[in-house]
Design an enzyme around this catalytic site. Structure first.
Site, PDB file in Angstrom:
ATOM      1  CE1 TYR A 155      39.465  42.702   6.018  1.00 55.78           C
ATOM      2  CE2 TYR A 155      40.565  42.040   8.044  1.00 55.78           C
ATOM      3  CZ  TYR A 155      39.668  41.777   7.024  1.00 55.78           C
ATOM      4  OH  TYR A 155      38.978  40.584   7.006  1.00 55.78           O
ATOM      5  N   GLY A 156      39.964  48.095   8.996  1.00 56.18           N
ATOM      6  CA  GLY A 156      39.542  48.385  10.361  1.00 56.18           C
ATOM      7  C   GLY A 156      38.060  48.065  10.514  1.00 56.18           C
TER       8      GLY A 156
ATOM      9  CG  MET B 162      42.429  63.234   9.924  1.00 54.40           C
ATOM     10  SD  MET B 162      42.263  64.822   9.072  1.00 54.40           S
ATOM     11  CE  MET B 162      40.501  64.961   9.004  1.00 54.40           C
ATOM     12  CB  VAL B 163      45.681  58.168   6.406  1.00 52.81           C
ATOM     13  CG1 VAL B 163      46.032  58.301   7.879  1.00 52.81           C
ATOM     14  CG2 VAL B 163      44.753  57.002   6.183  1.00 52.81           C
TER      15      VAL B 163
ATOM     16  CG  HIS C  56      32.672  60.547   6.915  1.00 49.77           C
ATOM     17  ND1 HIS C  56      31.512  61.289   6.936  1.00 49.77           N
ATOM     18  CD2 HIS C  56      33.573  61.258   7.644  1.00 49.77           C
ATOM     19  CE1 HIS C  56      31.712  62.391   7.652  1.00 49.77           C
ATOM     20  NE2 HIS C  56      32.954  62.392   8.088  1.00 49.77           N
TER      21      HIS C  56
ATOM     22  N   GLY D   2      31.237  49.069  11.868  1.00 51.09           N
ATOM     23  CA  GLY D   2      31.553  47.911  11.051  1.00 51.09           C
ATOM     24  C   GLY D   2      31.113  46.590  11.656  1.00 51.09           C
TER      25      GLY D   2
ATOM     26  CD  GLU E 224      19.946  56.546  39.582  1.00 46.63           C
ATOM     27  OE1 GLU E 224      19.215  56.866  38.622  1.00 46.63           O
ATOM     28  OE2 GLU E 224      19.730  55.557  40.303  1.00 46.63           O
TER      29      GLU E 224
ATOM     30  CB  SER F 127       7.697  55.519  36.424  1.00 47.39           C
ATOM     31  OG  SER F 127       8.574  56.626  36.610  1.00 47.39           O
TER      32      SER F 127
HETATM   33  P1  NAD Z   1      39.495  52.304  11.394  1.00 48.17           P
HETATM   34  O1  NAD Z   1      40.296  53.296  12.161  1.00 48.17           O
HETATM   35  O2  NAD Z   1      38.684  51.298  12.116  1.00 48.17           O
HETATM   36  O3  NAD Z   1      40.429  51.471  10.406  1.00 48.17           O
HETATM   37  C1  NAD Z   1      41.344  52.057   9.581  1.00 48.17           C
HETATM   38  C2  NAD Z   1      42.194  51.004   8.915  1.00 48.17           C
HETATM   39  O4  NAD Z   1      42.926  51.693   7.886  1.00 48.17           O
HETATM   40  C3  NAD Z   1      43.244  50.386   9.811  1.00 48.17           C
HETATM   41  O5  NAD Z   1      42.791  49.191  10.360  1.00 48.17           O
HETATM   42  C4  NAD Z   1      44.375  50.121   8.842  1.00 48.17           C
HETATM   43  O6  NAD Z   1      44.192  48.827   8.305  1.00 48.17           O
HETATM   44  C5  NAD Z   1      44.176  51.076   7.711  1.00 48.17           C
HETATM   45  N1  NAD Z   1      45.154  52.151   7.546  1.00 48.17           N
HETATM   46  C6  NAD Z   1      45.497  53.123   8.429  1.00 48.17           C
HETATM   47  N2  NAD Z   1      46.404  53.949   7.876  1.00 48.17           N
HETATM   48  C7  NAD Z   1      46.643  53.483   6.619  1.00 48.17           C
HETATM   49  C8  NAD Z   1      47.483  53.902   5.547  1.00 48.17           C
HETATM   50  N3  NAD Z   1      48.258  54.973   5.668  1.00 48.17           N
HETATM   51  N4  NAD Z   1      47.465  53.169   4.402  1.00 48.17           N
HETATM   52  C9  NAD Z   1      46.678  52.073   4.272  1.00 48.17           C
HETATM   53  N5  NAD Z   1      45.868  51.640   5.243  1.00 48.17           N
HETATM   54  C10 NAD Z   1      45.857  52.335   6.401  1.00 48.17           C
HETATM   55  O7  NAD Z   1      38.588  53.161  10.368  1.00 48.17           O
HETATM   56  P2  NAD Z   1      36.996  53.120  10.231  1.00 48.17           P
HETATM   57  O8  NAD Z   1      36.384  53.581  11.506  1.00 48.17           O
HETATM   58  O9  NAD Z   1      36.587  51.838   9.645  1.00 48.17           O
HETATM   59  O10 NAD Z   1      36.775  54.288   9.168  1.00 48.17           O
HETATM   60  C11 NAD Z   1      36.972  54.083   7.788  1.00 48.17           C
HETATM   61  C12 NAD Z   1      36.057  55.028   7.045  1.00 48.17           C
HETATM   62  O11 NAD Z   1      34.712  54.682   7.337  1.00 48.17           O
HETATM   63  C13 NAD Z   1      36.217  56.476   7.448  1.00 48.17           C
HETATM   64  O12 NAD Z   1      36.006  57.279   6.301  1.00 48.17           O
HETATM   65  C14 NAD Z   1      35.085  56.689   8.434  1.00 48.17           C
HETATM   66  O13 NAD Z   1      34.670  58.029   8.548  1.00 48.17           O
HETATM   67  C15 NAD Z   1      34.026  55.824   7.810  1.00 48.17           C
HETATM   68  N6  NAD Z   1      32.940  55.367   8.691  1.00 48.17           N
HETATM   69  C16 NAD Z   1      33.229  54.800   9.896  1.00 48.17           C
HETATM   70  C17 NAD Z   1      32.208  54.340  10.713  1.00 48.17           C
HETATM   71  C18 NAD Z   1      32.485  53.670  12.026  1.00 48.17           C
HETATM   72  O14 NAD Z   1      31.548  53.390  12.748  1.00 48.17           O
HETATM   73  N7  NAD Z   1      33.722  53.345  12.400  1.00 48.17           N
HETATM   74  C19 NAD Z   1      30.865  54.469  10.291  1.00 48.17           C
HETATM   75  C20 NAD Z   1      30.594  55.012   9.025  1.00 48.17           C
HETATM   76  C21 NAD Z   1      31.655  55.460   8.241  1.00 48.17           C
END
Ligand code: NAD
Ligand code: MG
Length: 328
Positions: free
Chosen positions: A24-25, A83-84, A106, A132, A225, A250
Site C-alpha cells: 500500500y505504497g 526486492m521483496v 514492473h 501512484g 540556473e 529565446s
Molecule cells: P512503495 O515503496 O511506494 O510501497 C511499497 C509498499 O509495500 C509499502 O508501502 C508497504 O505497504 C509494502 N511492503 C513492503 N514490504 C512488504 C512486505 N515484505 N510484505 C508486504 N508488504 C510490504 O512501492 P512502489 O513505488 O509503489 O512500487 C511498487 C511496484 O510498482 C514496484 O514493482 C515498482 O517497480 C512499481 N512501479 C512503481 C512506480 C512508482 O512511480 N513508484 C511506477 C511504476 C511501477
C-alpha cells in the site's frame, strides 16, 4: 504498436471477482482506491505490524495479512518494492487459487527470475507510466495515466483480457494501454531511470552546479540556473515536446541548446549509455542490485548519503524555504 482503449476492454470478467493488492505504497494505494471506485471487490494484503495497515483501513478498504488476502483472489497484484517480491511470493504461493492471475507493475522480479510462478497461474504486467499519486489524481479527475500491458504466462487463455480489465479499473485504458513484453518494459524502464530520468539528470545538474561554483559564481545563483529552472523546461517538454520548448525559450537559448548540447552529451556519453543498456540486458545490473540488497545495502546508503550532503542540497533547501508557493 498495439494500443488498447476503454472501448476495446470488457471488464465483465472481473465483476464478482476479488482483486488483491499486496502493498500500500505509491502504486498500491492508487490501484486499490481506483479499482474500488470502479466497482471492483478489492482486498489489500499487508503485514500486520506494517505502517500502512491503519492507512488502508482509514481509506475504507478491507485489509488482511498477505496469505489470507490472496485466498480466493482472481488477481493478485504485487505492488511491494521489487526486492521483496521474491520472499513475498514464496510466503503466499500456497494460498493462491488455481488459475489465478499474478499482476506486476514492473517486470523486474519475473524477468530476472526472482519470482518463478506456478505453471497454472497467469502472469501479467500493467505498468502505469507515472507515479501512484498521479495515477490516483488523474483517475479522480476523470482521466487516466497511460499504461503498458504484457503477458508472461497465459495458463488459462484469458490473461490479456483480465489484465486489460484491471488497467481499465485503474483508469489507464482512458489514456491508452500499449502492448509490450516483460523484457521490453523491464529493460527500458531501468535504462530510462538510470541513464536519463534519475541518474543522468541529477548528475547533469550537480556537474553544472559544481562548474559554476568552482568558477567563483554564487551557489544560490548557480542553484536557480541549474536546478530550479529545470522544471520550466521539463513542463514544456512534457506538454509539447522539443517543439513547444523551442517555441517558448529565446532564440539565444535555442541557439545555445543546439550548439552546446551535443558537446555535453557527446560520443563518450552515448558509449556510456550503451554500456549501461548492455549491463541491464545481460543481467549484470540485476545481479549486483540483488547482491547489494542481500548485503544490507551498504553501498546504497553510502552513495545516498553523499547525494543528500552535497552543497546543492543545503543551498536548495534554504532557497526553497523562501518560495512558499512550492509544494513539498
Ligand atoms: P512503495 O515503496 O511506494 O510501497 C511499497 C509498499 O509495500 C509499502 O508501502 C508497504 O505497504 C509494502 N511492503 C513492503 N514490504 C512488504 C512486505 N515484505 N510484505 C508486504 N508488504 C510490504 O512501492 P512502489 O513505488 O509503489 O512500487 C511498487 C511496484 O510498482 C514496484 O514493482 C515498482 O517497480 C512499481 N512501479 C512503481 C512506480 C512508482 O512511480 N513508484 C511506477 C511504476 C511501477
Ligand atoms: Mg545521481
Amino acid at each position: 504498436m498495439q494500443m488498447y482503449l476503454e472501448a476495446d476492454v470488457d471488464t465483465s470478467c472481473l465483476s464478482d471477482q476479488q482483486v488483491t493488492i499486496l502493498g500500500y505504497g505509491s502504486q498500491g494505494r492508487a490501484h486499490a482506491l481506483n479499482l474500488k471506485d470502479s466497482g471492483f471487490n478489492v482486498v489489500v494484503g499487508l503485514r500486520p505490524d506494517g505502517g500502512s495497515w491503519a492507512k488502508a483501513e482509514a481509506d475504507g478498504l478491507t485489509v488482511k495479512a498477505p496469505s489470507d488476502a490472496v485466498k480466493g483472489a482472481a488477481i493478485v497484484a504485487f505492488l511491494t518494492p521489487d526486492m521483496v517480491q521474491k520472499s513475498l511470493y514464496q510466503s503466499v504461493v500456497d494460498d493462491i487459487a488455481d488459475g489465478a492471475t499474478l499482476l506486476f507493475a514492473h517486470g523486474f522480479a519475473v524477468h530476472f527470475k526472482q519470482v518463478e510462478p506456478r505453471a497454472d497461474l497467469d502472469v501479467v504486467l500493467i505498468a502505469p507510466k507515472g507515479p501512484g499519486g498521479l495515477v490516483r489524481r488523474q483517475y479522480e479527475q476523470g482521466h487516466g495515466v497511460p499504461c503498458l500491458v504484457a503477458v508472461h504466462q497465459d495458463a488459462t487463455g484469458d490473461a490479456l483480457g483480465l489484465a486489460l480489465a484491471y488497467s481499465a479499473g485503474i483508469g489507464g485504458a482512458r489514456a491508452g494501454v500499449i502492448k509490450t513484453t516483460f523484457a521490453e518494459e523491464t529493460e527500458t524502464d531501468l535504462f530510462g531511470e538510470q541513464a536519463v530520468l534519475c541518474g543522468g539528470t541529477t548528475e547533469l545538474i550537480v556537474a553544472g552546479f559544481e562548474t559554476l561554483v568552482a568558477a567563483g559564481y554564487q551557489p544560490e545563483v548557480a542553484y536557480y540556473e541549474v536546478m530550479h529552472e529545470l522544471k520550466l523546461i521539463v513542463d514544456l517538454l512534457h506538454e509539447g515536446g522539443l517543439r513547444k520548448m523551442h517555441k517558448f525559450i529565446s532564440d539565444t537559448a535555442a541557439w545555445g541548446d543546439m550548439i552546446s548540447g551535443p558537446r555535453v552529451v557527446d560520443a563518450n556519453s552515448r558509449a556510456a549509455m550503451q554500456a549501461i543498456l548492455t549491463e541491464i540486458q545481460d543481467g549484470t545490473f540485476a545481479r549486483n542490485w540483488i547482491a547489494e540488497n542481500e548485503a544490507g545495502m551498504p553501498e546504497f546508503r553510502r552513495m545516498m548519503n553523499d547525494d543528500l550532503e552535497h552543497p546543492i542540497e543545503k543551498v536548495g533547501a534554504d532557497l526553497r524555504g523562501r518560495m512558499d508557493w512550492l509544494e513539498e
